[in-house]
Structures are given as structure tokens and as C-alpha cells.
Design a protein around this motif. Structure first.
Motif, PDB file in Angstrom:
ATOM      1  N   UNK A  17       0.811  -1.216   0.000  1.00  0.00           N
ATOM      2  CA  UNK A  17       0.000   0.000   0.000  1.00  0.00           C
ATOM      3  C   UNK A  17       0.848   1.270   0.000  1.00  0.00           C
ATOM      4  N   UNK A  18       2.110   1.167   0.393  1.00  0.00           N
ATOM      5  CA  UNK A  18       2.951   2.354   0.463  1.00  0.00           C
ATOM      6  C   UNK A  18       3.606   2.734  -0.846  1.00  0.00           C
ATOM      7  N   UNK A  19       3.462   1.906  -1.882  1.00  0.00           N
ATOM      8  CA  UNK A  19       4.077   2.214  -3.169  1.00  0.00           C
ATOM      9  C   UNK A  19       3.504   3.472  -3.798  1.00  0.00           C
ATOM     10  N   UNK A  20       4.265   4.069  -4.699  1.00  0.00           N
ATOM     11  CA  UNK A  20       3.867   5.343  -5.288  1.00  0.00           C
ATOM     12  C   UNK A  20       2.506   5.255  -5.973  1.00  0.00           C
ATOM     13  N   UNK A  21       2.313   4.209  -6.784  1.00  0.00           N
ATOM     14  CA  UNK A  21       1.044   4.076  -7.481  1.00  0.00           C
ATOM     15  C   UNK A  21      -0.070   3.568  -6.586  1.00  0.00           C
ATOM     16  N   UNK A  22       0.232   2.585  -5.762  1.00  0.00           N
ATOM     17  CA  UNK A  22      -0.782   1.970  -4.901  1.00  0.00           C
ATOM     18  C   UNK A  22      -1.302   2.958  -3.863  1.00  0.00           C
ATOM     19  N   UNK A  23      -0.411   3.730  -3.258  1.00  0.00           N
ATOM     20  CA  UNK A  23      -0.842   4.640  -2.198  1.00  0.00           C
ATOM     21  C   UNK A  23      -1.777   5.714  -2.729  1.00  0.00           C
ATOM     22  N   UNK A  62       1.590 -10.652   6.118  1.00  0.00           N
ATOM     23  CA  UNK A  62       1.153 -11.855   6.830  1.00  0.00           C
ATOM     24  C   UNK A  62      -0.300 -12.125   6.489  1.00  0.00           C
ATOM     25  N   UNK A  63      -0.655 -13.391   6.431  1.00  0.00           N
ATOM     26  CA  UNK A  63      -2.026 -13.767   6.089  1.00  0.00           C
ATOM     27  C   UNK A  63      -3.034 -13.141   7.053  1.00  0.00           C
ATOM     28  N   UNK A  64      -2.644 -12.991   8.305  1.00  0.00           N
ATOM     29  CA  UNK A  64      -3.560 -12.460   9.313  1.00  0.00           C
ATOM     30  C   UNK A  64      -3.922 -10.998   9.072  1.00  0.00           C
ATOM     31  N   UNK A  65      -3.143 -10.300   8.254  1.00  0.00           N
ATOM     32  CA  UNK A  65      -3.438  -8.896   7.984  1.00  0.00           C
ATOM     33  C   UNK A  65      -4.664  -8.722   7.081  1.00  0.00           C
ATOM     34  N   UNK A  66      -5.021  -9.752   6.358  1.00  0.00           N
ATOM     35  CA  UNK A  66      -6.153  -9.662   5.438  1.00  0.00           C
ATOM     36  C   UNK A  66      -7.451  -9.972   6.177  1.00  0.00           C
ATOM     37  N   UNK A  67      -8.346  -8.989   6.227  1.00  0.00           N
ATOM     38  CA  UNK A  67      -9.635  -9.190   6.895  1.00  0.00           C
ATOM     39  C   UNK A  67     -10.518 -10.113   6.065  1.00  0.00           C
ATOM     40  N   UNK A  68     -11.282 -10.963   6.748  1.00  0.00           N
ATOM     41  CA  UNK A  68     -12.142 -11.916   6.045  1.00  0.00           C
ATOM     42  C   UNK A  68     -13.206 -11.230   5.196  1.00  0.00           C
ATOM     43  N   UNK A  69     -13.587 -10.009   5.573  1.00  0.00           N
ATOM     44  CA  UNK A  69     -14.660  -9.330   4.836  1.00  0.00           C
ATOM     45  C   UNK A  69     -14.134  -8.345   3.798  1.00  0.00           C
ATOM     46  N   UNK A  70     -12.829  -8.422   3.451  1.00  0.00           N
ATOM     47  CA  UNK A  70     -12.289  -7.541   2.416  1.00  0.00           C
ATOM     48  C   UNK A  70     -13.051  -7.761   1.117  1.00  0.00           C
ATOM     49  N   UNK A  71     -13.372  -6.667   0.416  1.00  0.00           N
ATOM     50  CA  UNK A  71     -14.129  -6.792  -0.832  1.00  0.00           C
ATOM     51  C   UNK A  71     -13.237  -7.155  -2.012  1.00  0.00           C
ATOM     52  N   UNK A  72     -11.943  -6.860  -1.906  1.00  0.00           N
ATOM     53  CA  UNK A  72     -10.989  -7.249  -2.949  1.00  0.00           C
ATOM     54  C   UNK A  72      -9.584  -7.077  -2.399  1.00  0.00           C
ATOM     55  N   UNK A  73      -8.627  -7.649  -3.085  1.00  0.00           N
ATOM     56  CA  UNK A  73      -7.216  -7.448  -2.792  1.00  0.00           C
ATOM     57  C   UNK A  73      -6.598  -6.773  -4.013  1.00  0.00           C
ATOM     58  N   UNK A  74      -6.000  -5.602  -3.804  1.00  0.00           N
ATOM     59  CA  UNK A  74      -5.395  -4.846  -4.900  1.00  0.00           C
ATOM     60  C   UNK A  74      -3.900  -5.146  -4.934  1.00  0.00           C
ATOM     61  N   UNK A  75      -3.405  -5.493  -6.111  1.00  0.00           N
ATOM     62  CA  UNK A  75      -1.991  -5.843  -6.268  1.00  0.00           C
ATOM     63  C   UNK A  75      -1.401  -5.098  -7.454  1.00  0.00           C
ATOM     64  N   UNK A  76      -0.092  -4.979  -7.448  1.00  0.00           N
ATOM     65  CA  UNK A  76       0.638  -4.498  -8.616  1.00  0.00           C
ATOM     66  C   UNK A  76       1.401  -5.665  -9.219  1.00  0.00           C
ATOM     67  N   UNK A  77       2.038  -5.430 -10.340  1.00  0.00           N
ATOM     68  CA  UNK A  77       2.812  -6.497 -10.995  1.00  0.00           C
ATOM     69  C   UNK A  77       4.028  -6.900 -10.172  1.00  0.00           C
ATOM     70  N   UNK A  78       4.405  -6.085  -9.180  1.00  0.00           N
ATOM     71  CA  UNK A  78       5.572  -6.398  -8.357  1.00  0.00           C
ATOM     72  C   UNK A  78       5.269  -7.413  -7.264  1.00  0.00           C
ATOM     73  N   UNK A  79       3.985  -7.705  -7.010  1.00  0.00           N
ATOM     74  CA  UNK A  79       3.622  -8.638  -5.941  1.00  0.00           C
ATOM     75  C   UNK A  79       3.761 -10.073  -6.433  1.00  0.00           C
TER      76      UNK A  79
END
Length: 465
Positions: A17-23, A62-79
Motif C-alpha cells: 500500500x505504500x508504493x507510489x502508485x498503490x498509495x 502476513x495472512x492475518x493482515x487480510x480481513x475476512x470481509x475484504x471486498x478485494x485485494x489490490x496488487x501491482x505487478x511487483x507482488x
């Protein structure tokens, strides 16, 4: 004007989330009322800025950081595919959304300007964003760097214009459908994703093909790759093509660029009339970026005189020839340049702004693949400096490539007549710079990696002299 949130974007989780584009995307979503969360590798001012907007930011992955009710996971090509949060999302059946798709959804329903090109995207996007804000149009914008004035890379505005930096590195800019698109230049880069110039042209053509019917392509009349692209796309019946630059046949023709210390004065011929305005950053390439921004705004229907005046309010982007400070009579400036064309442009800009000063560069190569393909040209660019220190390659998302080291750059620089010193340990930079500089010198930290962190350390060391 606040477009509604797509249901998938109501509770997004950003990996990196801290990346230039993602943030930037995360900030706009938070400002629009989304419940934003995410993770990043380390604490940064960006993480704090996101928290101030109500986002939840975890440090580390960490897997625990992802909430079960998240509506989506946003990624970049670097992930990478084995990221524990991405693996957990698959287990929970949470959809994955690419960064570019998320950005495209933010532009829905707005008049979008997308800024593309191998170099200059961040600066040009920033110039437009500042100018439109100065004109009272309250645009939204997403930029790959923090504006020097507002100190942020993204804002949700209430106006109907959205200005976005369009990244070609992984072809993701093909997901946008702007009303106006700028192409500043087209060169071979991002060698892990493009094998040839033909692939680069095909990618840019696909981007241009997404411009809305009746929309406009603003493209350089000077840079050979951009000229070739314009030739390829002109037959599209529903596309307006506007060229800009110093070429005699440019639609927005630059008659003169006059350096004035750390600023420039630019005179253009637009619709048969002369227009002169100020650009508050040094260098010919930045002046041309401002002309591209002017042409795009005019294509959107904005008054040229007002826009030109507003462009003069742009004062820079962090990491784009950003003055970090002065100590012991030495100015330290930071540059994001990492491609030979960018390096040459910034070094020439500094030469023009301070012709009598010695220019000392601390250069950190970025990516093994780029160094493998362009290391010789990087070394040749460093010949424009009076002396250079070259660090080890910053790998970013890449694994090492056997035989590819900073020596490729150093050997080429020496062959070009440059004075170059290898510094494998960047912790040695402050002492090395302090031992070489004298009052009146300019020190330029250059590269897309963590070389930017060295500027304050150099200043601290110089202050102790």
C-alpha cells in the motif's frame, strides 16, 4: 462530483500500500469513503498519511493482515504469487484486482487525462494537476510522486477532471479509456516485459486505441519514437492528433526556451498566436513537458492563456531535481532518473542551471535487467558529470543476473572519459562526498532506488566540516 464506489472497492486491501502508485489509489478511495486497509514492508511517511485518512496499514506481510470481509485485494505487478496475503485471498475466495483496474474504476464517469511515455510522466501529470487546481477546477489526480507543494501524490477532487499517470511498464495503461492522452516519448525500457521496440509500439498503440471516440492524442513532434507512434495511429478516424514540440510542423510549436537560472521562459505558437509563460523548474525537457500539459488542457477545452499562467505555479515533484538542502556551500539535489535518457536530461538541466559549478553524482543503478541492456549508455551519461560515485545495483523486484553488476556502467563511463569511483557500500557515500566537494559544488543523488535516502546523510556530514 463524487462518483459512487464499485462494490468491489468498498473494503479494499492493498498489498504494498505504500508504493507510489498503490498509495495514490488508496488515498482517493479513502477520501471517497471506502474502508481501506493494506500492508507494506516498512514504516514510511506515506503509511502515516494513509492512516490519517482512516486507512489501516500493517507493517510486514502476513495472512492475518487480510480481513475476512475484504471486498478485494489490490496488487501491482511487483507482488509475487507466494505473498501470504495473496495466498490467503485465494483461500477465502476474495477477488484480486490489478492496480490499473482499480485506478480505471476511479476514472469512470469523469473526463480523464492519461499521461504516458517512457520518461516525464510524473512531472507532466503533476504540472497538469497543479495548473487545474490553480484554475479552481478541483481535479482528482493520481501521480507517481509527491507534489512539492501539497506534499501528496493523489487527491479526490469535486471537479469532473481526473489526471492520471499511465504506466507502460507492465502494459497496464491499456486498461484506461481517457478523453485526452499524452505520449511524451516512446523508447525501449522495462526489458523484463518488452523484448523489442515492436512490442513497445504495439503496447502504446493499444493504449492510444482506448482513447474515447472523438478524443485527443497529444504527442511529441520531436522524439523519434513518439513521431513513429503518431504515424501509426493517425488513420484512426475518431482520433484527433495534436503534436507539440520544436519541430517546424508541430501543432503547438515551441518557438523558444530561455533558461533563467532554475526556471525557464517558454514561447509557443498556438492556433497562430504567440504565448509566453514561465516554467518554475530548470531544463529543456521540463519546459517541453509543460507544453505537453498546455496542449492537453487546451484539447480538453480550457483557455490557453489561463492554463499557461497556472502552469507557472508548479514548483516540482519530490525526487525530480528536488533540492534537499545546502551545507558547507554545497547544494544537494535528488533525481529519480534511472534510464540513460532521463540521466542525460537531468545532468544537462543542472549544467544549464549552474554552468560554473562542479557537478558530482551519486548514481545507483535500478534493476539488473535495465543495467544489462542499458549499462553502457548509463556510463556514457555519467560523463556529463565532473565526477561520479556508482553504487551497487538496486534490485527492486528482480533477482540477480549472473555477470550483471555496476562494473558494466563504470567501465563504460571510464571509456567515455568520466571520473568514476565504485562504492559498493552506500554507507560510505557521505564521507566520500565530503572528501571530494568544495563550496559551490552541486551533488546529485540519482536513481529510482533508496539512493534518495543518502541526501540528508550527505548534508549532515557536510555540516560537520
Amino acid at each position: 462530483m463524487t462518483p459512487g464506489l464499485p462494490s468491489t472497492m468498498e473494503r479494499p486491501h492493498f498489498i504494498g500500500i505504500g508504493g507510489a502508485g498503490m498509495s495514490g489509489i488508496a488515498k482517493i478511495l479513502a477520501q471517497r469513503g471506502a474502508k481501506v486497509a493494506g500492508s507494506d514492508a516498512k514504516e514510511t511517511p506515506t503509511a502515516d498519511a494513509l492512516r490519517a485518512l482512516g486507512a489501516t496499514v500493517h507493517i510486514g506481510h502476513a495472512a492475518a493482515h487480510l480481513a475476512d470481509d475484504a471486498s478485494c485485494v489490490v496488487v501491482s505487478s511487483a507482488i509475487r504469487a507466494d505473498n501470504p496475503e495473496l495466498v490467503r485471498a485465494a483461500e477465502l475466495g476474495i477477488p484480486t484486482v490489478h492496480r490499473a483496474d482499480a485506478l480505471a474504476s476511479l476514472m469512470d464517469g469523469l473526463r480523464a487525462i492519461a499521461v504516458a511515455g517512457t520518461h516525464g510522466k510524473t512531472t507532466t501529470t503533476s504540472m497538469l494537476s497543479v495548473a487545474l487546481t490553480e484554475m479552481g477546477l478541483d481535479p482528482s489526480y493520481a501521480i507517481g510522486g509527491d507534489l512539492a507543494g501539497p506534499g501528496t501524490n493523489a487527491v479526490h477532487g469535486e471537479g469532473d477532471i481526473f489526471v492520471a499517470e499511465a504506466d507502460e511498464s507492465d502494459r497496464s495503461f491499456q486498461k484506461y479509456d481517457p478523453e485526452v492522452a499524452i505520449v511524451l516519448n516512446v523508447e525501449l525500457d522495462h526489458h523484463a516485459n518488452y523484448a523489442s521496440m515492436d512490442e513497445i509500439y504495439e503496447s502504446f498503440q493499444a493504449f492510444v486505441g482506448k482513447i474515447r471516440p472523438g478524443g485527443t492524442l497529444v504527442v511529441s513532434a520531436d522524439q523519434p519514437g513518439a513521431v513513429e507512434l503518431a504515424t501509426r495511429v493517425r488513420p484512426q478516424a475518431e482520433l484527433n492528433v495534436v503534436t507539440y514540440g520544436e519541430a517546424a510542423d508541430a501543432d503547438v510549436r515551441v518557438q523558444k526556451i530561455t533558461p533563467r537560472g532554475l526556471t525557464s521562459e517558454v514561447t509557443v505558437v498556438l492556433n497562430g498566436r504567440y504565448l509566453t509563460f514561465q516554467v518554475s523548474v530548470p531544463g529543456r525537457h521540463y519546459a517541453l513537458n509543460a507544453v505537453a500539459a498546455l496542449a492537453a488542457g487546451v484539447a480538453l477545452g480550457l483557455p490557453a492563456h489561463n492554463l499557461a499562467s497556472a502552469l507557472g505555479k508548479y514548483t516540482g515533484v519530490k525526487r525530480r531535481l528536488q533540492l534537499k538542502g545546502e551545507a558547507a556551500g554545497v547544494q544537494v539535489i535528488d533525481s529519480y532518473a534511472h534510464h540513460p535518457t532521463e540521466m542525460t536530461a537531468d545532468l544537462e538541466a543542472m549544467r544549464g542551471a549552474a554552468a560554473d559549478a562542479r557537478l558530482i553524482v551519486v548514481f545507483q543503478p535500478h534493476l539488473f535487467s535495465r543495467t544489462q541492456e542499458l549499462g553502457v549508455e548509463m556510463g556514457q551519461a555519467l560523463a556529463l558529470a565532473d565526477a561520479s560515485f556508482v553504487l551497487d545495483i538496486y534490485p527492486a523486484r528482480e533477482d540477480p543476473v549472473p555477470g550483471v553488476t555496476s562494473a558494466l556502467i563504470i567501465d563504460a563511463a571510464v571509456a567515455a572519459g568520466a571520473t568514476v569511483t565504485a562504492l559498493p557500500d552506500k554507507n560510505d557515500v557521505p564521507e566520500a562526498v565530503a572528501g571530494m566537494t568544495r563550496p559551490g559544488d552541486l551533488v546529485l543523488t540519482m536513481g529510482a532506488g533508496d539512493v534518495t535516502d543518502l541526501g540528508p546523510l550527505v548534508l549532515d556530514r557536510l555540516s560537520s566540516n
